[in-house]
Design a protein around this motif. Structure first.
Motif, PDB file in Angstrom:
ATOM      1  N   VAL A 432     -65.021 -78.765 -23.241  1.00  0.00           N
ATOM      2  CA  VAL A 432     -66.294 -78.455 -23.377  1.00  0.00           C
ATOM      3  C   VAL A 432     -66.416 -77.321 -24.629  1.00  0.00           C
ATOM      4  O   VAL A 432     -65.496 -76.418 -24.540  1.00  0.00           O
ATOM      5  N   MET A 433     -67.441 -77.496 -25.594  1.00  0.00           N
ATOM      6  CA  MET A 433     -67.586 -76.787 -26.701  1.00  0.00           C
ATOM      7  C   MET A 433     -68.981 -76.161 -26.680  1.00  0.00           C
ATOM      8  O   MET A 433     -69.936 -77.053 -26.304  1.00  0.00           O
ATOM      9  N   PHE A 434     -69.200 -75.087 -27.435  1.00  0.00           N
ATOM     10  CA  PHE A 434     -70.324 -74.449 -27.457  1.00  0.00           C
ATOM     11  C   PHE A 434     -70.787 -74.097 -29.047  1.00  0.00           C
ATOM     12  O   PHE A 434     -69.939 -73.658 -29.681  1.00  0.00           O
ATOM     13  N   GLY A 435     -72.081 -74.267 -29.539  1.00  0.00           N
ATOM     14  CA  GLY A 435     -72.400 -74.056 -30.877  1.00  0.00           C
ATOM     15  C   GLY A 435     -73.799 -73.807 -31.051  1.00  0.00           C
ATOM     16  O   GLY A 435     -74.498 -73.906 -29.930  1.00  0.00           O
ATOM     17  N   GLN A 436     -73.856 -72.627 -31.856  1.00  0.00           N
ATOM     18  CA  GLN A 436     -75.402 -72.149 -32.029  1.00  0.00           C
ATOM     19  C   GLN A 436     -76.306 -73.013 -32.955  1.00  0.00           C
ATOM     20  O   GLN A 436     -75.793 -73.900 -33.613  1.00  0.00           O
ATOM     21  N   VAL A 447     -67.126 -87.154 -36.911  1.00  0.00           N
ATOM     22  CA  VAL A 447     -67.084 -85.491 -37.112  1.00  0.00           C
ATOM     23  C   VAL A 447     -67.148 -84.576 -35.981  1.00  0.00           C
ATOM     24  O   VAL A 447     -68.040 -84.889 -35.179  1.00  0.00           O
ATOM     25  N   THR A 448     -66.365 -83.676 -35.721  1.00  0.00           N
ATOM     26  CA  THR A 448     -66.326 -82.770 -34.859  1.00  0.00           C
ATOM     27  C   THR A 448     -67.259 -81.925 -35.056  1.00  0.00           C
ATOM     28  O   THR A 448     -67.600 -81.229 -35.866  1.00  0.00           O
ATOM     29  N   PRO A 449     -68.236 -81.690 -34.229  1.00  0.00           N
ATOM     30  CA  PRO A 449     -69.638 -80.559 -34.511  1.00  0.00           C
ATOM     31  C   PRO A 449     -68.829 -79.177 -34.725  1.00  0.00           C
ATOM     32  O   PRO A 449     -68.022 -78.870 -34.264  1.00  0.00           O
ATOM     33  N   THR A 450     -69.850 -78.496 -35.456  1.00  0.00           N
ATOM     34  CA  THR A 450     -69.413 -77.013 -35.798  1.00  0.00           C
ATOM     35  C   THR A 450     -69.694 -76.274 -34.336  1.00  0.00           C
ATOM     36  O   THR A 450     -70.683 -76.320 -33.878  1.00  0.00           O
ATOM     37  N   THR A 451     -68.458 -75.630 -33.970  1.00  0.00           N
ATOM     38  CA  THR A 451     -68.832 -74.698 -32.685  1.00  0.00           C
ATOM     39  C   THR A 451     -68.361 -73.328 -32.957  1.00  0.00           C
ATOM     40  O   THR A 451     -67.411 -73.180 -33.895  1.00  0.00           O
ATOM     41  N   ASN A 454     -64.664 -72.739 -27.972  1.00  0.00           N
ATOM     42  CA  ASN A 454     -64.251 -73.919 -27.286  1.00  0.00           C
ATOM     43  C   ASN A 454     -63.413 -73.732 -26.321  1.00  0.00           C
ATOM     44  O   ASN A 454     -62.594 -72.832 -26.188  1.00  0.00           O
ATOM     45  N   PHE A 455     -63.437 -74.608 -25.128  1.00  0.00           N
ATOM     46  CA  PHE A 455     -62.561 -74.471 -23.906  1.00  0.00           C
ATOM     47  C   PHE A 455     -61.532 -75.500 -24.318  1.00  0.00           C
ATOM     48  O   PHE A 455     -61.810 -76.594 -24.824  1.00  0.00           O
ATOM     49  N   PRO A 456     -60.286 -75.408 -23.701  1.00  0.00           N
ATOM     50  CA  PRO A 456     -59.050 -76.275 -24.102  1.00  0.00           C
ATOM     51  C   PRO A 456     -59.383 -77.803 -23.269  1.00  0.00           C
ATOM     52  O   PRO A 456     -60.199 -77.798 -22.352  1.00  0.00           O
ATOM     53  N   TYR A 457     -58.658 -78.696 -23.759  1.00  0.00           N
ATOM     54  CA  TYR A 457     -58.727 -79.826 -23.009  1.00  0.00           C
ATOM     55  C   TYR A 457     -58.259 -79.803 -21.505  1.00  0.00           C
ATOM     56  O   TYR A 457     -57.397 -79.115 -21.163  1.00  0.00           O
ATOM     57  N   THR A 458     -59.062 -80.294 -20.602  1.00  0.00           N
ATOM     58  CA  THR A 458     -58.712 -80.339 -19.094  1.00  0.00           C
ATOM     59  C   THR A 458     -58.535 -81.583 -18.547  1.00  0.00           C
ATOM     60  O   THR A 458     -59.206 -82.596 -18.854  1.00  0.00           O
ATOM     61  N   GLY A 476     -64.208 -71.045 -32.233  1.00  0.00           N
ATOM     62  CA  GLY A 476     -64.383 -72.288 -32.710  1.00  0.00           C
ATOM     63  C   GLY A 476     -64.258 -72.102 -34.248  1.00  0.00           C
ATOM     64  O   GLY A 476     -63.471 -71.286 -34.665  1.00  0.00           O
ATOM     65  N   THR A 477     -64.910 -73.110 -34.992  1.00  0.00           N
ATOM     66  CA  THR A 477     -64.715 -73.144 -36.475  1.00  0.00           C
ATOM     67  C   THR A 477     -65.710 -71.951 -36.948  1.00  0.00           C
ATOM     68  O   THR A 477     -65.529 -71.893 -38.134  1.00  0.00           O
ATOM     69  N   VAL A 478     -66.491 -71.821 -36.076  1.00  0.00           N
ATOM     70  CA  VAL A 478     -67.393 -70.633 -36.620  1.00  0.00           C
ATOM     71  C   VAL A 478     -66.811 -69.360 -36.272  1.00  0.00           C
ATOM     72  O   VAL A 478     -66.735 -68.913 -35.073  1.00  0.00           O
ATOM     73  N   THR A 479     -66.364 -68.417 -37.222  1.00  0.00           N
ATOM     74  CA  THR A 479     -65.730 -67.208 -36.936  1.00  0.00           C
ATOM     75  C   THR A 479     -66.689 -66.044 -36.837  1.00  0.00           C
ATOM     76  O   THR A 479     -66.502 -64.979 -35.877  1.00  0.00           O
ATOM     77  N   ALA A 480     -67.821 -66.015 -37.399  1.00  0.00           N
ATOM     78  CA  ALA A 480     -68.741 -65.136 -37.232  1.00  0.00           C
ATOM     79  C   ALA A 480     -70.080 -65.767 -36.859  1.00  0.00           C
ATOM     80  O   ALA A 480     -70.666 -66.500 -37.721  1.00  0.00           O
ATOM     81  N   ASN A 481     -70.502 -65.420 -35.862  1.00  0.00           N
ATOM     82  CA  ASN A 481     -71.598 -66.090 -35.058  1.00  0.00           C
ATOM     83  C   ASN A 481     -72.430 -64.988 -34.477  1.00  0.00           C
ATOM     84  O   ASN A 481     -72.166 -64.055 -33.642  1.00  0.00           O
ATOM     85  N   SER A 482     -73.781 -65.128 -34.929  1.00  0.00           N
ATOM     86  CA  SER A 482     -74.649 -63.867 -34.276  1.00  0.00           C
ATOM     87  C   SER A 482     -75.358 -64.220 -32.555  1.00  0.00           C
ATOM     88  O   SER A 482     -75.873 -63.502 -32.381  1.00  0.00           O
ATOM     89  N   THR A 483     -74.961 -65.287 -32.514  1.00  0.00           N
ATOM     90  CA  THR A 483     -75.297 -65.740 -30.861  1.00  0.00           C
ATOM     91  C   THR A 483     -74.454 -65.956 -29.979  1.00  0.00           C
ATOM     92  O   THR A 483     -74.501 -65.480 -28.897  1.00  0.00           O
ATOM     93  N   LEU A 484     -73.104 -66.561 -30.355  1.00  0.00           N
ATOM     94  CA  LEU A 484     -72.110 -66.936 -29.491  1.00  0.00           C
ATOM     95  C   LEU A 484     -70.607 -66.167 -30.152  1.00  0.00           C
ATOM     96  O   LEU A 484     -70.563 -66.215 -31.019  1.00  0.00           O
ATOM     97  N   ASN A 485     -69.853 -66.160 -28.956  1.00  0.00           N
ATOM     98  CA  ASN A 485     -68.753 -65.534 -29.230  1.00  0.00           C
ATOM     99  C   ASN A 485     -67.614 -65.722 -27.834  1.00  0.00           C
ATOM    100  O   ASN A 485     -68.408 -66.293 -26.933  1.00  0.00           O
ATOM    101  N   MET A 486     -66.513 -65.467 -27.836  1.00  0.00           N
ATOM    102  CA  MET A 486     -65.627 -65.593 -26.982  1.00  0.00           C
ATOM    103  C   MET A 486     -65.238 -64.141 -26.539  1.00  0.00           C
ATOM    104  O   MET A 486     -65.029 -63.382 -27.321  1.00  0.00           O
TER     105      MET A 486
END
Length: 528
Positions: A432-436, A447-451, A454-458, A476-486
């Motif tokens: 499961v992955m999340f992107g703004q 193409v893998t979406p920009t996220t 990312n949660f690991p494969y389960t 994920g691949t977005v290192t600086a995100n104004s909405t999401l992070n871990m």
């Protein structure tokens, strides 16, 4: 004369006597009924000197003619004594007097003998009254069921004032609940309903009607549309108005979960947090002070905590009851709730040419009784890293634990076999992955979406009906995100917004090893 002749003669005389007695009783009944049916409602009221004040009101507004007509009415007429305390301003204002008098008259005939319990009756002014065998509203019926040729008259010991409905009461607040009132008023919207507008002419070029300016304007309240029809006279609600201090206290408890991109106080406090509080001050049904419990359920199923010592005002509305509260301590856990995304409700997929491999299934639970639906993407030639995408709206600003439920009942033989850990055989591996949301998602090719998270494969093992909590999320691949992070291994939403979620299969093209399977994804807020 024989014995039988005497017998039949006696029976005949008896029948004549009985028939004569019945006829006299019937004649008496008809005499009373006929006498009543020669009188109309106005005449019946005018004949009673104790109703002379009410009769004068009828004449003043022209209702004397109405109650002399052949149309059928029920009238609850207050005595002269009952009308002594009426506000003189009502009597001097014809429009107000008209509404007041109309509040005592209803179309059709309502007799006390036809009521079981209570009855809501619509009066001529559009308001509803509660009618029982002995009362109407809080007035006692001192003389009931005076039946005449155009209806029925009940005499009552109190006047029936025209009550405001809940919407009118809230809009008319002057000393308490002013912040709540301001929110309600801001939710009014107007639009043109062409079916109710007056047509001035037809545009010869377009053929469309040209409307008379100012006609067909309809006003709606977005808050009422989402919670309860508080202006509807046929609805019954219990409504709570919070004092400004109570309102501010409840908004402050939830405002942290509605941080906006612009950090707008108006958006966060006066719109988002305000609605989160006020959506749960509406309860269906009427709960008087005598039967008001410690808790109720709002129209949204949230527990409404009621401290009777916090009631500062009670108002009986025409469509329910209103309590003004100095405090109402809602449980935040019921206000900021988990989000459940059903697997079969995907918004888009990696590619649009793989429809034959996408199935929405109806499955039975382990006990065989409950049926649920899930999404299964599987089949030969399925591209690697295939995903189902979901657009999630209005996530609260908090950390979310992510849980997936996927019941692997396919029993596919995985290739290659896992000799190191046989338990992984026949498992489905997905993540499961999340992107703004900043642009349209990439849904073509492989193409893998920009996220952002990312949660690991389960591993979805066969026949596991339990929920799996996903842990150890990574950036994920977005290192600086104004909405999401871990944060702390969880999804962290830093601004109240909408995001994309993806459920992605394994990065392989081997048959039956890159399936996507999901019943639902659950996002559980971590409250602070």
């Amino acid at each position: 004369m024989s014995h039988f002749k005497y017998k039949y003669l006696f029976i005949g005389l008896l029948l004549v006597v009985v028939a004569s007695a019945c006829k006299k009783q019937w004649d008496q009944r008809n005499a009373i009924t006929d006498q009543q049916l020669n009188v109309n409602l106005l005449q019946q009221i005018q004949a009673n000197p104790n109703l002379s004040t009410f009769a004068g009101y009828l004449a003043k507004i022209g209702y004397d003619k109405l109650l002399s007509s052949t149309k059928t009415f029920t009238v609850w007429a207050p005595t002269n004594a009952a009308l002594q305390g009426i506000d003189p301003a009502i009597v001097s204002d014809t429009a107000r007097l008209h509404k007041f008098v109309a509040n005592h008259i209803a179309n059709q005939t309502y007799l006390t003998g036809n009521i079981q319990g209570s009855l809501r009756v619509r009066n001529l002014n559009g308001k509803n009254l509660t009618f029982t065998t002995t009362t109407v509203e809080d007035a006692n019926i001192t003389l009931a069921n005076q039946y005449v040729n155009n209806g029925v008259l009940h005499i009552i010991d109190k006047a029936l004032p025209v009550k405001m409905n809940i919407s009118e009461f809230v809009r008319g607040l002057t000393t308490v609940g002013l912040l709540q009132q301001a929110y309600v008023l801001r939710q009014d919207t107007s639009f043109i309903d062409t079916s109710k507008a007056t047509v001035a002419s037809i545009d010869p070029k377009t053929g469309k009607p040209i409307l008379v300016a100012g006609t067909g304007v309809v006003t709606q309240n977005k808050y009422f549309n989402k919670t309860g029809a508080l202006a509807n006279e046929d609805s019954l609600y219990t409504y709570f108005v919070l004092t400004d201090n109570a309102y501010n206290a409840e908004r402050a408890k939830v405002s942290k979960y509605f941080a906006t991109v612009t950090n707008s106080t108006d958006t966060t406090m006066n719109l988002l947090s305000a609605f989160n509080v006020l959506k749960d001050v509406v309860v269906r049904g009427v709960y008087t002070s005598a039967n008001l419990p410690a808790t109720l359920k709002s129209v949204n199923g949230v527990t409404v905590p009621i401290d009777k010592t916090a009631i500062v005002q009670t108002f009986n509305a025409s469509n329910g009851i209103v309590y003004v509260m100095s405090s109402m301590n809602f449980n935040v856990a019921e206000k900021i709730t988990p989000i459940i995304i059903q697997g079969e409700s995907a918004s888009f997929f990696t590619r649009t040419d793989q429809g034959g491999k996408i199935a929405i299934r109806a499955r039975k639970e382990l006990d065989g009784t409950t049926v649920y639906r899930d999404l299964l993407i599987s089949g030969s030639g399925l591209p690697a890293s295939f995903f189902a995408g979901y657009k999630l709206s209005n996530l609260n600003t908090c950390q979310y634990k992510v849980i997936i439920r996927a019941v692997n009942d396919t029993l596919f033989t995985k290739v290659p076999m896992n000799t190191t850990n046989p338990a992984l055989n026949q498992s489905i591996s997905e993540r499961v992955m999340f992107g703004q949301i900043t642009a349209a998602p990439v849904v073509a090719g492989n193409v893998t979406p920009t996220t952002a998270v990312n949660f690991p494969y389960t591993s979805i093992t066969p026949y596991n009906y339990n929920e799996l909590t996903l842990t150890n999320a990574t950036t994920g691949t977005v290192t600086a995100n104004s909405t999401l992070n871990m944060a702390n291994g969880t999804l962290n939403v830093t601004k109240y917004s909408s995001i994309f979620m993806y459920v992605q299969g394994a990065a392989t093209t081997a048959a039956n090893t890159n399936d996507v399977l999901v019943d639902y994804i659950k996002l559980i807020p971590v409250l602070q």
